[in-house]
Enzyme design. Structure first.
Site, PDB file in Angstrom:
ATOM      1  CD  GLU A 119     -28.541 -23.718   1.303  1.00 34.25           C
ATOM      2  OE1 GLU A 119     -26.981 -24.004   1.135  1.00 34.25           O
ATOM      3  OE2 GLU A 119     -28.436 -22.692   2.067  1.00 34.25           O
TER       4      GLU A 119
ATOM      5  CG  PHE B 289     -27.587  -9.267   1.846  1.00 31.09           C
ATOM      6  CD1 PHE B 289     -25.876  -9.266   1.794  1.00 31.09           C
ATOM      7  CD2 PHE B 289     -28.288  -9.673   2.728  1.00 31.09           C
ATOM      8  CE1 PHE B 289     -25.477 -10.261   2.779  1.00 31.09           C
ATOM      9  CE2 PHE B 289     -27.705 -10.902   3.652  1.00 31.09           C
ATOM     10  CZ  PHE B 289     -26.182 -10.970   3.273  1.00 31.09           C
ATOM     11  CD  GLN B 290     -28.018 -13.996   2.068  1.00 29.45           C
ATOM     12  OE1 GLN B 290     -29.141 -13.947   2.416  1.00 29.45           O
ATOM     13  NE2 GLN B 290     -27.081 -14.628   2.603  1.00 29.45           N
TER      14      GLN B 290
ATOM     15  CE  LYS C  77     -38.254 -10.698   4.664  1.00 29.00           C
ATOM     16  NZ  LYS C  77     -37.354 -10.105   5.292  1.00 29.00           N
TER      17      LYS C  77
ATOM     18  CG  MET D  66     -13.965 -43.954 -12.678  1.00 30.26           C
ATOM     19  SD  MET D  66     -13.944 -45.582 -13.330  1.00 30.26           S
ATOM     20  CE  MET D  66     -15.368 -46.385 -12.957  1.00 30.26           C
TER      21      MET D  66
END
Ligand SMILES: Cc1ncc(C[n+]2csc(CCOP(=O)(O)OP(=O)(O)O)c2C)c(N)n1
Ligand SMILES: [Mg+2]
Length: 578
Positions: A49, A111-112, A161, A479
């Site tokens: 993502e 959940f999540q 949802k 760097m």
């Protein structure tokens, strides 16, 4: 006709002109994915993502339009955080759509479930938790407006949802009411008059232009300002391309890795015309010694930027483009009588800058046995002629890029300026290439950053995107190694990867062509082959390992403390001493 929230969302996105989404599915966003095929919007399935957000940025940075990314709740949403913070710091218009657990589960550690609104509050310009399907159309419309208006930035819309599943009527848009959100446009006429006086009275003026010029689409007006007044232009790393690199008045980038002449011009200027900039510490160095003798004109659309770091003598709140249109009009009107007054001093100033440029150009030791990083950059410049989109990662290759690459136009140089996020280059190139399939797009990345976004080779291969991944491979976190060499007595600590994949095999594993080179005489052919091959290409260029980026202003130092070359320190009088 009633539709479910997911369908309404997609319709709203189409109404905003969205043609592309970069995303990754999961449980709570399944209703959206289920309806995707009913719409013309193209969805690009990335491998992480974070890269959906970087790709959305690549789309936005290269077009000026809003980029859109989508993720599921919980880990999907938290994976967006780096991308959102990156977009926030660089003022990039992105709308992120995240799924959320159903309304009745909010706050139950379902959940999540993650507190996406809380987590992203500080890295978005604004965020919304959509409370009901009825409010969805207005919120989506507002989100696009907020992301793209004024100072652009990322906006997140978190949709539970049950909202995605609930049926409702698609509603017509009503007038937006955003109390407290004002977008300043026209600059104040009195402030503009004050700026005009400062401009004509200055003897050693410099224009200091930033990303705001590009966001405002004000490159043409910037060029007019420079040409009407004959004032040289330096840009920040975000402003590169906002002024043509090859223009005689171009000074290139200023700041920590700015050229000697450019920083010297800023140090000794008596007027800094600052346009869409934020006086970042990588630009100013130690503030108490930054452009001490200069009056400051500061044009910005965000009132929070004015007087934030440096006090402006002539602040102008407004859209840079509109302000410049008016400023240029008045400058043209007054130029006949005002310009000649300081003509001599201005000529001497430009001559002085030219002398500094001659005295200390960018330089490096050539090699017949090793590919010098700078030679790689010069060859890319020669072959692309300032006309390719170049997306970089973070590190030495990025700073050499800022010094050596040339751009005829804005929106060709994509880099993570404010956050400095490694892993940006490849996914941002994907987003840019989706928006500009006809253009050569180069992901010019370090071997470290490449390994942070390497799985996106899968996305490249999937969609056969013509992105040329060129790894400037110094086999170091270059760097960081440079800082350890210069500022930590050469104590190299954790800057080497003993294992790096064989890129010919790696490319083959993804079904794309690839090549590894390490000899100077292979360089031209290898780059030509990469650029002329249709579709993606992976080129691993092994370069001299311990080359450093010069000049460099040590962290915390002032611009005048810049180190010009190995072991030579420059005094404020402009002389090198061993
Ligand atoms: C996500 C992230 N982690 C750490 C850093 C700190 N950092 C800045 S430059 C750099 C080295 C980058 O190495 P590489 O990608 O090989 O580029 P090079 O400097 O060698 O060109 C690191 C670790 C960062 N900018 N971003
Ligand atoms: Mg490296």
């Amino acid at each position: 006709m009633t539709k479910i929230g997911a369908q309404i969302l997609l319709e709203c996105l189409e109404r905003e002109g969205v043609d592309v989404i970069f995303g990754y599915p999961g449980g709570v966003v399944l209703p959206i994915y289920d309806k995707l095929n009913l719409f013309k919007i193209r969805h690009y399935l990335v491998r992480h993502e974070q890269n959906a957000c970087f790709a959305a940025q690549g789309y936005a940075r290269s077009t000026g339009r809003v980029g859109v990314c989508m993720a599921t709740s919980g880990p999907g949403a938290t994976n967006l955080v780096t991308g959102l913070t990156d977009a926030y710091l660089d003022s990039i218009p992105v709308v992120a759509i995240t799924g959320q657990v159903s309304t009745h589960l909010l706050g139950t550690s379902a959940f999540q479930e993650a507190d996406t609104i809380g987590i992203t509050r500080s890295c978005t310009k604004h965020n919304y938790l959509v409370p009901s399907v009825e409010e969805l159309p207005a919120i989506i419309h507002e989100a696009f407006y907020v992301a793209s208006s004024g100072r652009p930035g990322p906006v997140l819309v978190d949709i539970p949802k049950d909202v995605l599943l609930k049926a409702a009527e698609m509603t017509e848009l009503k007038e937006m009411k955003l109390p407290g959100y004002q977008v300043p446009e026209q600059g104040d006429p009195a402030e503009i008059r004050q700026a005009i006086a400062l401009i004509w009275n200055a003897e050693r003026p410099v224009i200091y232009a930033g990303g705001g010029v590009i966001h405002a689409g004000a490159s043409k007006e910037l060029r007019e300002l420079a040409e009407i007044t004959g004032i040289p232009v330096t840009t920040t790393v975000m402003g590169l391309g906002g002024f043509p690199s090859v223009h005689p008045l171009s000074l290139g980038m200023l700041g920590m890795h700015g050229r000697f002449a450019t920083n010297q011009a800023v140090i000794q200027s008596d007027l800094l015309i600052s346009l869409g900039v934020r006086f970042d510490d990588r630009v100013t160095g130690a503030l108490d010694r930054f452009a001490k003798g200069a009056k400051i004109i500061h044009v910005d659309i965000d009132p929070a930027e004015i007087n934030k770091i440096v006090k402006a003598d002539a602040p102008i709140l407004g859209d840079v483009k509109r302000v410049l249109v008016e400023l240029n009009r008045q400058l043209r009107e007054t130029s006949k009588e005002s310009a000649p007054k300081k003509q001599q001093a201005r000529d001497a100033w430009r001559a002085q800058i030219a002398a500094w440029q001659k005295e200390h150009p960018l330089k490096y030791e050539q090699s017949k046995t090793e590919i010098m990083p700078q030679a790689l950059l010069e060859e890319i410049v020669r072959l692309t002629q300032g006309d390719a989109i170049i997306s970089v990662d973070v590190g030495q290759h990025q700073m050499w890029g800022a010094q050596y690459f040339q751009f005829n136009e804005p929106r060709l140089w994509l880099n993570s300026g404010g956050l400095g996020s490694m892993g940006f280059g490849l996914p941002a190139a994907i987003g840019a290439s989706v928006a500009h399939p006809e253009k050569t797009t180069i992901a010019f990345v370090g071997d470290g950053g490449f390994q942070m976004s390497l799985p996106e080779l899968g996305t490249l291969a999937n969609y056969n995107l013509p992105v040329k991944v060129v790894i400037m491979n110094n086999q170091y976190l270059g760097m960081v190694r440079q800082w350890q060499e210069l500022f930590y007595q050469g104590n190299y600590s954790e800057v080497e990867f003993p294992i790096f994949p064989d890129c010919e095999k790696l490319a083959a594993a993804y079904g794309i062509p690839g090549k590894v080179i390490d000899k100077p005489n292979q360089l031209t052919d290898a780059l030509k082959k990469a650029f002329s091959t249709k579709g993606p290409y992976l080129l691993d260029v092994r370069v001299a390992r311990e080359e450093n980026v010069y000049p460099i202003v040590p962290s915390g130092g002032a611009l005048e403390d810049m180190i010009l070359e190995p072991k030579a320190k420059l005094t404020s009088a402009g002389k090198s001493k061993p």
